[in-house]
Design a protein around this motif. Structure first.
Motif: not given
Length: 411
Positions: A297, A322, A335, A377, A381, A385
């Motif tokens: 990532q 992540w 994450a 998961h 994320r 974010s």
């Protein structure tokens, strides 16, 4: 765009991504992608698991087939850069050529930390970093009866799961007190300890290695730090990596746990960027502390960030980190960064090996570790974010569902 030539040193995930993103954004100048391994650029994560098991072949490792580079006018060069001439903006190649650049991207990656004990040079002692390593190791793994793995991080445990599935007796030596200690919570470590025990892997914690023993140039065993002799016809180590900074250091660039870059991934030379495993950057999720991350990532997102900047769309790098690891029938996805967490909330069931651990620092959710819960998961994320933040009290409520909370709290 005024840049006529971009040279990328390192044809791994990060270097490949810069080249691809530049073309996708309409860059029409010259792109030179320089790698020091033979063949086409390829993915590394499968090397320690699916590729070793023969579940995927060499063609499946490739980022793109050969004609992609021709069609995209990406000059793929198999050579080694020996020096950077910053004054004249060119790199010197081992083959004797000097290649000019308007902008240089260093994506030189990292190499395995060597096993620092006598006997490490014996045949049958391996680190796994390249396709050549995996190609050499694969037939030996299928024949091995006694395997010793040094290091219970992602790579070591991935290989341990492969080796035990092939019928080997597997003994893992780890200096720490639990598996993947630098990457995951105690709850997740315990889940994976139980899984490896169930598969037949022997995990030996707070235990190091003093020497590798051999006969006729080939490994036959190891001696542990407490004096035991373990039989081994194969030793695989995964004790961390060292960033490949020599080229940058010799060119006078700032070095600090990798090549030091700013929030825009620029080095101390404004004509040179550094990305991927080799770059140490001010990480937004780590209180803007200098951080070096080793993940697909990070390589991909940093490659995209540099390409966008070169195309006139600069932005500080702030992508959410992540990670993942596949071990046996366990898929762990992480994450965020759990550095400095002080409390956890566990959801799911350890008995079914479906578990998520939510890591908090104070009232702030900073990371989520999910085993065999891909929906958690993906939700994590999204939550990490953007606001609003999930509180420990909400997460600990009876019947809490991470996916449902994310859906209900979208902007």
């Amino acid at each position: 765009m005024s840049l006529a030539s971009v040279v990328i040193v390192g044809a791994g995930q990060a270097g490949f991504q810069v080249a691809t993103s530049l073309r996708q954004a309409g860059y029409g100048g010259r792109i030179s992608l320089i790698g020091d391994e033979p063949g086409l650029p390829y993915q590394r994560p499968p090397l320690s698991k699916a590729y070793l098991l023969g579940k995927i072949g060499a063609t499946n490792l490739l980022f793109r087939p050969e004609n992609f580079y021709t069609e995209q006018r990406i000059e793929l060069r198999h050579d080694r850069v020996t020096a950077i001439d910053r004054q004249n903006r060119r790199v010197l190649l081992e083959g004797g050529e000097a290649l000019a650049y308007d902008h240089l991207v260093l994506a030189t990656g990292a190499h395995n930390r060597p096993l620092p004990v006598p006997g490490a040079e014996l045949e049958g002692v391996f680190g796994i970093k390249t396709k050549i390593d995996a190609d050499t190791l694969a037939p030996l793994a299928k024949q091995a009866r006694n395997v010793v793995v040094v290091g219970a991080g992602f790579i070591g445990l991935e290989f341990a799961a492969v080796a035990v599935s092939l019928g080997s007796a597997v003994h893992v030596l780890e200096l720490g007190d639990r598996p993947m200690a630098r990457a995951v919570s105690r709850e997740m470590s315990e889940l994976f300890s139980q899984a490896h025990h169930r598969w037949g892997v022997h995990l030996d914690f707070r235990q190091g290695l003093t020497r590798v023993i051999g006969e006729n140039g080939r490994v036959t065993g190891v001696e542990t730090s407490d004096g035991r002799i373990l039989d081994a016809d194969l030793v695989v180590f995964g004790i961390g990596v060292i960033p490949n900074t020599q080229l940058a250091s010799e060119a006078g660039l700032d070095i600090a746990n990798g090549i030091k870059v700013d929030a825009n991934l620029l080095t101390s030379d404004l004509h040179i960027s550094a990305i991927g495993d080799v770059a140490c950057f001010p990480c937004l999720q780590n209180d803007e502390q200098p951080t070096r991350l080793e993940s697909v990532q990070n390589a991909v997102d940093q490659g995209r960030t540099v390409a966008a900047r070169l195309m006139g769309k600069p932005a500080p790098y702030g992508a959410l980190p992540w990670f993942w690891t596949d071990q046996g029938d366990m898929k762990l996805q992480i994450a965020g960064l759990s550095n400095g967490y002080d409390s956890t909330v566990v959801i799911g069931s350890p008995d079914s090996a479906q578990l998520s651990v939510l890591c908090f620092r104070g009232d702030q959710l900073i990371a989520v570790e999910s085993c065999n819960r891909p929906g958690d998961h993906l939700a994590a994320r999204k939550i990490l974010s953007r606001p609003p933040q999930l509180s420990p009290t909400e997460a600990a409520a009876a019947g809490f569902d991470l996916k449902a909370w994310e859906a209900a709290n979208r902007d």
